[in-house]
Each structure stands twice: as structure tokens, then as C-alpha cells.
Design a protein around this motif. Sequence first.
Motif, PDB file in Angstrom:
ATOM      1  N   ARG A 148       0.639  -1.183   0.048  1.00 44.78           N
ATOM      2  CA  ARG A 148      -0.092  -0.017  -0.069  1.00 44.78           C
ATOM      3  C   ARG A 148       0.870   1.328   0.099  1.00 44.78           C
ATOM      4  NH1 ARG A 148      -2.054   3.450   3.588  1.00 44.78           N
ATOM      5  NH2 ARG A 148      -3.968   4.210   3.579  1.00 44.78           N
ATOM      6  N   GLU A 166       0.866   5.424   0.046  1.00 44.34           N
ATOM      7  CA  GLU A 166       0.070   6.361   0.266  1.00 44.34           C
ATOM      8  C   GLU A 166       0.836   7.938  -0.292  1.00 44.34           C
ATOM      9  OE1 GLU A 166      -1.661   6.509   4.217  1.00 44.34           O
ATOM     10  OE2 GLU A 166      -2.553   8.575   4.019  1.00 44.34           O
ATOM     11  N   VAL A 175      -4.201   6.811  -3.013  1.00 41.10           N
ATOM     12  CA  VAL A 175      -3.772   5.486  -2.396  1.00 41.10           C
ATOM     13  C   VAL A 175      -3.448   4.210  -3.484  1.00 41.10           C
ATOM     14  CG1 VAL A 175      -3.641   3.729  -0.781  1.00 41.10           C
ATOM     15  CG2 VAL A 175      -4.267   5.850  -0.212  1.00 41.10           C
TER      16      VAL A 175
END
Lengths: 122, 122
Positions: free
Chosen positions: B69, B71, B79
Motif C-alpha cells: 500500500r 500513500e 493511495v
Amino acid sequence: MAKKDLFGICPYVTSQKILSGKWSIYLLYLLQEGPVRFNELQRMMPEDITHTTLSRQLKNLEEEGLIIRREYSQIPPKVEYSLSEIGKKFESVIIALGEWGNDYLEFVKHKDEKKYKGGETA
Amino acid sequence: MAKKDLFGICPYVTSQKILSGKWSIYLLYLLQEGPVRFNELQRMMPEDITHTTLSRQLKNLEEEGLIIRREYSQIPPKVEYSLSEIGKKFESVIIALGEWGNDYLEFVKHKDEKKYKGGETA
DNA sequence: CCGGATCCTGGCTGATACTG
DNA sequence: CAGTATCAGCCAGGATCCGG
């Protein structure tokens, strides 16, 4: 609502549905080598599983067409489960899954090692 | 109890656990082609899925180490999700699964055809 | 030996509402 | 845009008991 049309079309969604059973993969794996009896299967399972559950899983796989149930009219009864044609084709998935699973276990092991050496002591 | 020792050893049990999420396979499939944003993913799903559920699935996959992930600190937020190394290795499974899924759909179609021609009229 | 019927339970899912 | 918190419902899985 239009999205629902993918049901019965997308191979991934289909696969996911069939593999949703908690033991599907392992059962398919066990049957690769030939027909196995009910109690045999139960003993071969990696974790304890009641016959109720095993029975249900097998029934599902049978209804989905992946395995074949053969019953011998005997006393005591004997039932053998084996792979259907489409079930046999699943072997390539089993193989890929087995290899990846091992890779993943390796990966997890290394991750854990790092945890002990590394900065998790905060 | 000795059976429990197979936990964390057997690649098939491991795989099964990771694939237990209702959307795991499809998410992994979608991410094969590169990073995708959250809302993109939601739109690409074959069935409607709430962002709550999607968020949870992604979080699981991230914790298991399959996806990453990233961001971006922006307004509006952005994201991106992408495959980790071990996640990329899953591609071979995806491929096998895709092929088998198609075979299975064919198989089901033929079975249905038989039903209309055959002796199900009783 | 094989498995159905029943009841119970935990976890996953999804809906709704709220946050930075 | 990308989440989290919370609550409700469902259903697969498991325990137990009964039947061929």
C-alpha cells in the motif's frame, strides 16, 4: 446491477467460488493420486475434521462436478472418491499452488527472522 | 493434536487460508497489470462491493505480505496498491486458475446442454 | 463404514455513518 | 478520495445424535 452479469462468465470468480470451501484445495490435492475412501480421507486431513464436515465438503465438490463418488454395496459399506475429468484438470492449479505456497512459507520465515534481528525492539 | 503441527508447514493449507477471502483471487488478478488506486479497484470488481469490505480485504492481503500500500500525501488523497514480490509470484497460480476456470465454465455449459436434450423431462 | 439431521457458534460480509 | 467504527445477518464449519 449490470455487474452481476459477470456471474458464470468470469473464470476467476468461478474459481473463487469453488475454492471457497475450507478444505477444497486439500481434498483435490489428496485425490490427485487416485481414489480414496472416506475414512482414509478423514485420516489424511492436515487438521482434525469431523465426518459431517468432510461429508459436506465432498458432497459440494461432487455437485460441482469435480469429484466422483462411487459406492460399493457391501457390508461393511465402502465408498470411494475420485477426480472427474474436470477435476483432473485442476492438477495444474494444484501444482502452481503448491509451489507458491512453499515460496510463501519461505517468505514468511525470512520475515520472522528479520523481526528478531531487526528493529522490532522499539 | 499432533496434526496441528502441519500448520505453517503445508503449502496447500497455507494457500487455502490466504485465498479464503471472498475477493482475494480477483484482487490479485486485478493488480497483475500494475498499481491501482482504491476507487479504481472498487469499480473494477465484478460484483458490487462496499469500500468497507474492499478496505478490509486489501488490509488482509497487505498484512499477509502479498500487496503493498502506497500513500501519497496529497489533497485529495491518493493511495495505490501493488503486488509485493511474493504477490507477483502468485501470477502462475492466477494463470493456471484462469485456464481451469474457463475449462470449468465450458464443462458446466455442456452439462446444461445435456440436461435440455437428455432425460431430465421425466 | 458411511453419512444424514439438527443445533450452535465464530467469522466474514455488508450497510450505515463518521473522519482527515 | 480513502479510509475507520460499529452493528446486524448469514452461512460454513463443527459437535452431537441417529440411521442404513
